[in-house]
Write a protein that holds these residues in place. Structure first.
Motif, PDB file in Angstrom:
ATOM      1  N   TRP A 177      -5.895 -17.901 -70.577  1.00 51.50           N
ATOM      2  CA  TRP A 177      -4.739 -17.964 -69.673  1.00 51.50           C
ATOM      3  C   TRP A 177      -4.739 -16.808 -68.680  1.00 51.50           C
ATOM      4  N   ALA A 219      -4.697 -17.330 -64.763  1.00 54.80           N
ATOM      5  CA  ALA A 219      -3.647 -16.698 -63.956  1.00 54.80           C
ATOM      6  C   ALA A 219      -4.246 -15.986 -62.748  1.00 54.80           C
ATOM      7  N   ASN A 271      -5.240 -18.631 -60.269  1.00 50.81           N
ATOM      8  CA  ASN A 271      -4.051 -19.194 -59.640  1.00 50.81           C
ATOM      9  C   ASN A 271      -3.484 -18.248 -58.584  1.00 50.81           C
ATOM     10  N   ASN A 276      10.026 -30.841 -65.771  1.00 58.46           N
ATOM     11  CA  ASN A 276       9.344 -29.745 -65.083  1.00 58.46           C
ATOM     12  C   ASN A 276       9.216 -28.496 -65.963  1.00 58.46           C
ATOM     13  N   VAL A 277       8.727 -28.693 -67.185  1.00 56.37           N
ATOM     14  CA  VAL A 277       8.566 -27.564 -68.097  1.00 56.37           C
ATOM     15  C   VAL A 277       7.089 -27.285 -68.384  1.00 56.37           C
ATOM     16  N   LEU A 278       6.212 -27.862 -67.592  1.00 54.55           N
ATOM     17  CA  LEU A 278       4.786 -27.616 -67.786  1.00 54.55           C
ATOM     18  C   LEU A 278       4.431 -26.212 -67.314  1.00 54.55           C
ATOM     19  N   SER A 279       3.565 -25.560 -68.061  1.00 52.78           N
ATOM     20  CA  SER A 279       3.093 -24.242 -67.652  1.00 52.78           C
ATOM     21  C   SER A 279       1.687 -24.365 -67.079  1.00 52.78           C
ATOM     22  N   MET A 280       1.127 -23.244 -66.730  1.00 57.81           N
ATOM     23  CA  MET A 280      -0.173 -23.218 -66.065  1.00 57.81           C
ATOM     24  C   MET A 280      -1.288 -23.779 -66.941  1.00 57.81           C
ATOM     25  N   THR A 281      -1.182 -23.604 -68.259  1.00 62.98           N
ATOM     26  CA  THR A 281      -2.256 -24.062 -69.148  1.00 62.98           C
ATOM     27  C   THR A 281      -1.759 -25.017 -70.227  1.00 62.98           C
ATOM     28  N   SER A 282      -0.556 -25.578 -70.084  1.00 59.62           N
ATOM     29  CA  SER A 282       0.007 -26.466 -71.112  1.00 59.62           C
ATOM     30  C   SER A 282      -0.916 -27.647 -71.393  1.00 59.62           C
ATOM     31  N   THR A 286      -1.685 -25.952 -61.279  1.00 61.44           N
ATOM     32  CA  THR A 286      -0.925 -25.251 -60.256  1.00 61.44           C
ATOM     33  C   THR A 286      -0.242 -26.266 -59.361  1.00 61.44           C
TER      34      THR A 286
END
Length: 251
Positions: free
Chosen positions: A121, A125, A128, A221-227, A236
């Motif tokens: 991650w 990051a 990103n 809309n709760v997805l994170s960068m690496t979910s 992204t």
């Protein structure tokens, strides 16, 4: 008489020496040539192995441009967004550079995505951050000024592309999430260009590893960068203004 025998013996010795010397010279020449060839091969291998250290290319893939019948005059299928050295990509963090380098050595043509372990991650990051700076600053400023913007979900993958014969290349492939989720089959695409074929090979590997998140996560809309993503892949949202309209000034 003894003197003539000595001359005769010396002559025989010289003839044998010439024969042995010519064979020895040939053997030495072949050995030296092999050494030069080995040194050249090792030098080339070192260049290929270390070439990814010099730069990393961010490539945006337009899947529609890979399809048969696409208008090549108006469509860029595989576009280089920008390049960075690996050191600058990791913001001069030597530990991260070493981690990416070691992961790239383990990549194969069939599995080009980098296995980065528990710190994946952090690498994602960093990637990103570069994407945001290069591709989204204008859109974010436009949104802050009240201009309508588009926000599109993209997936990116960090790979060591070993599909080329001339060198290995550290690359970040960027593709719309919906395109990766619905990646066409080979028969639908025109992959005559080597760059298209290489890009599709990487995208196919990414698509095979990708699992689309549940609809409720996307809806809220709760997805994170690496979910839910495998190592070497990140998520992204690229932001850019809607179609230009009249320019309004508050001055």
């Amino acid at each position: 008489m003894d003197r003539w025998q000595h001359f005769h013996t010396l002559g025989n010795w010289l003839r044998r020496y010439r024969e042995v010397a010519s064979v020895g010279g040939l053997v030495y020449a072949l050995w030296q040539r092999r050494q030069w060839k080995r040194a050249a091969e090792e030098a080339c291998a070192a260049v290929r192995a270390g070439r990814f250290m010099e730069q990393c290319s961010f490539l945006l893939v337009n899947v529609d441009g890979l399809k048969k019948g696409a208008n090549m005059a108006s469509t860029v299928s595989v576009q280089t967004l920008f390049t960075r050295t690996l050191k600058s990509l990791m913001f001069d963090n030597e530990n991260m550079v070493d981690r990416v380098s070691r992961a790239s050595e383990r990549a194969t043509p069939g599995a080009p995505l980098l296995e980065l372990g528990s710190d994946a991650w952090l690498v994602m990051a960093n990637l990103n951050a570069h994407l945001m700076e290069a591709c989204c600053s204008y859109g974010h400023v436009a949104a802050a000024c009240g201009t309508p913007v588009n926000v599109v979900e993209f997936i990116y993958g960090l790979v060591n592309d070993r599909t080329t014969t001339s060198r290995q290349q550290l690359r970040v492939y960027v593709i719309r999430e919906r395109d990766l989720r619905n990646l066409p089959e080979v028969k639908e695409l025109d992959l005559r260009r080597s760059s298209f074929k290489s890009a599709y090979s990487v995208l196919r590997s990414m698509a095979d590893s990708y699992q689309a998140p549940p609809a409720e996560l996307r809806r809220h809309n709760v997805l994170s960068m690496t979910s839910g993503l495998p190592s070497g892949m990140g998520r992204t949202w690229l932001t850019f203004p809607c179609e230009a309209g009249p320019i309004l000034s508050a001055l």
